[in-house]
Design a protein around this motif. Structure first.
Motif, PDB file in Angstrom:
ATOM      1  N   GLY A  10     -16.879 -80.360 -40.848  1.00  0.00           N
ATOM      2  CA  GLY A  10     -16.723 -81.665 -40.213  1.00  0.00           C
ATOM      3  C   GLY A  10     -18.021 -82.435 -40.400  1.00  0.00           C
ATOM      4  N   GLY A  13     -20.858 -79.785 -39.630  1.00  0.00           N
ATOM      5  CA  GLY A  13     -20.917 -78.677 -40.593  1.00  0.00           C
ATOM      6  C   GLY A  13     -21.338 -79.160 -41.973  1.00  0.00           C
ATOM      7  N   ASN A  31     -13.795 -74.851 -45.449  1.00  0.00           N
ATOM      8  CA  ASN A  31     -13.221 -75.747 -44.449  1.00  0.00           C
ATOM      9  C   ASN A  31     -11.708 -75.691 -44.540  1.00  0.00           C
ATOM     10  N   ARG A  32     -11.055 -75.828 -43.378  1.00  0.00           N
ATOM     11  CA  ARG A  32      -9.575 -75.782 -43.350  1.00  0.00           C
ATOM     12  C   ARG A  32      -9.000 -76.803 -44.321  1.00  0.00           C
ATOM     13  N   THR A  33      -9.536 -78.018 -44.279  1.00  0.00           N
ATOM     14  CA  THR A  33      -9.107 -79.052 -45.224  1.00  0.00           C
ATOM     15  C   THR A  33     -10.069 -78.986 -46.405  1.00  0.00           C
ATOM     16  N   ARG A  36     -12.910 -81.340 -48.161  1.00  0.00           N
ATOM     17  CA  ARG A  36     -14.227 -81.625 -47.579  1.00  0.00           C
ATOM     18  C   ARG A  36     -15.327 -80.766 -48.205  1.00  0.00           C
ATOM     19  N   CYS A  64     -19.360 -73.814 -37.370  1.00  0.00           N
ATOM     20  CA  CYS A  64     -19.492 -75.092 -36.660  1.00  0.00           C
ATOM     21  C   CYS A  64     -18.141 -75.807 -36.725  1.00  0.00           C
ATOM     22  N   LEU A  65     -17.324 -75.578 -35.701  1.00  0.00           N
ATOM     23  CA  LEU A  65     -15.966 -76.101 -35.669  1.00  0.00           C
ATOM     24  C   LEU A  65     -15.787 -76.964 -34.429  1.00  0.00           C
ATOM     25  N   LEU A  66     -14.619 -77.566 -34.321  1.00  0.00           N
ATOM     26  CA  LEU A  66     -14.365 -78.490 -33.216  1.00  0.00           C
ATOM     27  C   LEU A  66     -14.521 -77.808 -31.855  1.00  0.00           C
ATOM     28  N   ALA A  70     -10.468 -73.199 -32.421  1.00  0.00           N
ATOM     29  CA  ALA A  70     -10.661 -73.148 -33.875  1.00  0.00           C
ATOM     30  C   ALA A  70     -11.523 -71.944 -34.260  1.00  0.00           C
ATOM     31  N   GLU A  73      -9.479 -68.743 -34.186  1.00  0.00           N
ATOM     32  CA  GLU A  73      -8.541 -68.659 -35.322  1.00  0.00           C
ATOM     33  C   GLU A  73      -9.272 -68.309 -36.609  1.00  0.00           C
ATOM     34  N   VAL A  74     -10.373 -69.009 -36.843  1.00  0.00           N
ATOM     35  CA  VAL A  74     -11.072 -68.871 -38.127  1.00  0.00           C
ATOM     36  C   VAL A  74     -11.740 -67.503 -38.225  1.00  0.00           C
ATOM     37  N   LEU A  90     -22.416 -72.370 -33.799  1.00  0.00           N
ATOM     38  CA  LEU A  90     -22.997 -73.630 -33.303  1.00  0.00           C
ATOM     39  C   LEU A  90     -21.930 -74.567 -32.738  1.00  0.00           C
ATOM     40  N   ASN A  92     -19.664 -76.213 -29.841  1.00  0.00           N
ATOM     41  CA  ASN A  92     -19.790 -76.510 -28.409  1.00  0.00           C
ATOM     42  C   ASN A  92     -18.692 -75.795 -27.617  1.00  0.00           C
ATOM     43  N   VAL A 119     -28.724 -82.685 -31.508  1.00  0.00           N
ATOM     44  CA  VAL A 119     -28.867 -83.976 -32.196  1.00  0.00           C
ATOM     45  C   VAL A 119     -27.577 -84.303 -32.949  1.00  0.00           C
ATOM     46  N   THR A 120     -27.509 -85.502 -33.480  1.00  0.00           N
ATOM     47  CA  THR A 120     -26.338 -85.925 -34.247  1.00  0.00           C
ATOM     48  C   THR A 120     -26.508 -85.516 -35.721  1.00  0.00           C
TER      49      THR A 120
HETATM   50  N1  FVH Z   1     -21.181 -84.677 -34.354  1.00  0.00           N
HETATM   51  C1  FVH Z   1     -21.997 -84.672 -33.317  1.00  0.00           C
HETATM   52  O1  FVH Z   1     -22.636 -85.681 -33.001  1.00  0.00           O
HETATM   53  C2  FVH Z   1     -22.184 -83.456 -32.422  1.00  0.00           C
HETATM   54  C3  FVH Z   1     -23.648 -83.116 -32.260  1.00  0.00           C
HETATM   55  C4  FVH Z   1     -23.875 -81.893 -31.400  1.00  0.00           C
HETATM   56  C5  FVH Z   1     -23.003 -80.726 -31.833  1.00  0.00           C
HETATM   57  N2  FVH Z   1     -21.626 -81.142 -31.954  1.00  0.00           N
HETATM   58  C6  FVH Z   1     -20.669 -80.033 -32.039  1.00  0.00           C
HETATM   59  O2  FVH Z   1     -20.496 -79.559 -33.381  1.00  0.00           O
HETATM   60  C7  FVH Z   1     -19.165 -79.064 -33.529  1.00  0.00           C
HETATM   61  C8  FVH Z   1     -18.514 -79.718 -34.743  1.00  0.00           C
HETATM   62  O3  FVH Z   1     -18.553 -81.122 -34.556  1.00  0.00           O
HETATM   63  P1  FVH Z   1     -18.254 -82.131 -35.759  1.00  0.00           P
HETATM   64  O4  FVH Z   1     -18.998 -83.390 -35.486  1.00  0.00           O
HETATM   65  O5  FVH Z   1     -18.460 -81.471 -37.056  1.00  0.00           O
HETATM   66  O6  FVH Z   1     -16.671 -82.385 -35.513  1.00  0.00           O
HETATM   67  P2  FVH Z   1     -15.598 -82.967 -36.535  1.00  0.00           P
HETATM   68  O7  FVH Z   1     -16.232 -83.884 -37.522  1.00  0.00           O
HETATM   69  O8  FVH Z   1     -14.490 -83.503 -35.716  1.00  0.00           O
HETATM   70  O9  FVH Z   1     -15.094 -81.681 -37.354  1.00  0.00           O
HETATM   71  C9  FVH Z   1     -14.317 -80.672 -36.735  1.00  0.00           C
HETATM   72  C10 FVH Z   1     -14.278 -79.454 -37.626  1.00  0.00           C
HETATM   73  O10 FVH Z   1     -13.469 -78.419 -36.987  1.00  0.00           O
HETATM   74  C11 FVH Z   1     -12.417 -78.062 -37.906  1.00  0.00           C
HETATM   75  N3  FVH Z   1     -11.269 -77.614 -37.151  1.00  0.00           N
HETATM   76  C12 FVH Z   1     -10.711 -78.169 -36.066  1.00  0.00           C
HETATM   77  N4  FVH Z   1      -9.671 -77.443 -35.639  1.00  0.00           N
HETATM   78  C13 FVH Z   1      -9.548 -76.392 -36.500  1.00  0.00           C
HETATM   79  C14 FVH Z   1      -8.668 -75.269 -36.574  1.00  0.00           C
HETATM   80  N5  FVH Z   1      -7.699 -75.095 -35.675  1.00  0.00           N
HETATM   81  N6  FVH Z   1      -8.857 -74.391 -37.575  1.00  0.00           N
HETATM   82  C15 FVH Z   1      -9.845 -74.556 -38.488  1.00  0.00           C
HETATM   83  N7  FVH Z   1     -10.729 -75.605 -38.462  1.00  0.00           N
HETATM   84  C16 FVH Z   1     -10.574 -76.500 -37.471  1.00  0.00           C
HETATM   85  C17 FVH Z   1     -12.178 -79.300 -38.718  1.00  0.00           C
HETATM   86  O11 FVH Z   1     -11.491 -78.937 -39.888  1.00  0.00           O
HETATM   87  P3  FVH Z   1     -10.608 -80.051 -40.701  1.00  0.00           P
HETATM   88  O12 FVH Z   1      -9.943 -80.931 -39.662  1.00  0.00           O
HETATM   89  O13 FVH Z   1     -11.568 -80.815 -41.564  1.00  0.00           O
HETATM   90  O14 FVH Z   1      -9.643 -79.251 -41.476  1.00  0.00           O
HETATM   91  C18 FVH Z   1     -13.627 -79.754 -38.978  1.00  0.00           C
HETATM   92  O15 FVH Z   1     -14.221 -78.949 -39.963  1.00  0.00           O
HETATM   93  C19 FVH Z   1     -18.415 -79.397 -32.232  1.00  0.00           C
HETATM   94  O16 FVH Z   1     -18.342 -78.240 -31.425  1.00  0.00           O
HETATM   95  C20 FVH Z   1     -19.289 -80.455 -31.582  1.00  0.00           C
HETATM   96  O17 FVH Z   1     -19.188 -80.479 -30.168  1.00  0.00           O
HETATM   97  C21 FVH Z   1     -21.407 -82.231 -32.899  1.00  0.00           C
END
Ligand code: FVH
Length: 292
Positions: A10, A13, A31-33, A36, A64-66, A70, A73-74, A90, A92, A119-120
């Motif tokens: 995401g 990650g 990554n699931r998708t 990316r 580092c997943l949502l 997730a 599962e992963v 990492l 949340n 941080v972001t």
């Molecule tokens: N972005 C930020 O500002 C904050 C900063 C502090 C830390 N957080 C935490 O980091 C975790 C990930 O956040 P993120 O920003 O990467 O989130 P997204 O861009 O929405 O990406 C989500 C990823 O999770 C994958 N995912 C979701 N559900 C599933 C599932 N059931 N099985 C496998 N993967 C899953 C998703 O995959 P895809 O939708 O691309 O296929 C993304 O890789 C989070 O804990 C924050 O709190 C970020």
């Protein structure tokens, strides 16, 4: 074999993987998708076809997943490949989720380190980047140099849950601040005052208030109660002016009302002549049997 595998691409990650690549670490990504992973692959990352393939590729597995749904599962899909590896998670989550995950990962024969990114994504690898860690100290120490490419690491100890506990506490302060900014913006725009013009004043006020945090914390920890210069009775009156002025302006008071209610409870409890630190114990509620 890669140095590190990153599961989850995401916004965060992808930034982690990109920073590791830029630092010269051989990196496998999944990554699931899968689309990316494409850009990272053109920059030298190895794109794995499954979580199991990614976990098998490196001694250090960064997750580092949502959310923890997730993560469960992963990692379940990679369970057979985790033995002998270190999982650094990492994502949340709550301390209870961390405790369960740490036990499960160790049950697979892997070491577990939990982490909280403070941080972001665009700040990863930069001078202000900070990640809190807790869990298996030896595993953290072994991989600290690689993780150091991402951010300044602070190891909080071997209680797995402490990084998540600190994460939730720090994020609560951040969301409190942004909630205040959103309320301020609603009030200002109700009178057609551009928010950007007021932003420097908000920043100046927040800077001044931030300096009070260590003393508030000291009073909460010690119970010390020096005579306040800003008492709760006065602040409750000010909060009620914010409520009334907001309602007059057609602005919802959802964010401010619970804070006013806390000050009212404090005044009703005889804490009107004390200051804000005296209110902290009012937020501790006994655990409910229904889990809410
Ligand atoms: N972005 C930020 O500002 C904050 C900063 C502090 C830390 N957080 C935490 O980091 C975790 C990930 O956040 P993120 O920003 O990467 O989130 P997204 O861009 O929405 O990406 C989500 C990823 O999770 C994958 N995912 C979701 N559900 C599933 C599932 N059931 N099985 C496998 N993967 C899953 C998703 O995959 P895809 O939708 O691309 O296929 C993304 O890789 C989070 O804990 C924050 O709190 C970020």
């Amino acid at each position: 074999m890669s140095t590190i595998s990153v599961l989850g691409l995401g916004a965060m990650g992808s930034s982690l993987a990109s920073t590791l690549l830029a630092a010269g670490h051989s990196t496998t990504v999944w990554n699931r998708t899968s689309v990316r992973a494409r850009d990272l692959a053109t920059r030298g990352a190895t794109a794995a076809a499954s979580p199991a393939e990614a976990a098998a590729a490196s001694p250090l597995v960064l997750v580092c997943l949502l959310d923890y749904t997730a993560v469960r599962e992963v990692l379940a899909a990679a369970a057979a490949q985790l033995r002998g590896r270190t999982v650094v998670n990492l994502t949340n989550g709550t301390p209870a989720e961390v405790a369960a995950m740490a036990a499960w990962v160790r049950g697979q024969g892997a070491a577990y380190v939990d982490g909280a990114i403070m941080v972001t994504p665009e700040m990863i690898g930069g001078p202000h980047a900070s990640i809190l860690y807790s869990g298996t100290r030896d595993a953290y120490t072994t991989h600290a140099a690689i993780l150091g490419a991402l951010a300044r690491g602070s190891f909080l100890g071997d209680d797995d849950t402490h990084a998540a506990l600190h994460d939730l506490a720090l994020l609560a302060t951040m969301f409190g601040m942004f909630g205040g900014v959103l309320h301020a913006a609603a009030l200002l725009t109700s009178a057609r005052v551009p928010v950007a013009g007021v932003a420097p004043m908000i920043v100046e006020l927040l800077h001044a208030m931030v300096d009070l945090v260590p003393e508030v914390a000291r009073q909460i920890d010690t119970g010390d109660a020096p005579p306040p210069t800003s008492n709760n009775h006065m602040m409750a009156a000010g909060l009620h002016n914010i409520l009334a002025g907001s309602r007059d302006a057609g602005v919802a008071v959802d964010l401010v009302a619970p804070i006013a209610a806390l000050f009212d409870r404090g005044v009703a409890a005889g804490l009107g002549a004390r200051d804000i630190s005296a209110l902290a114990p009012l937020l501790r509620v006994p655990a409910r049997s229904d889990g809410v």
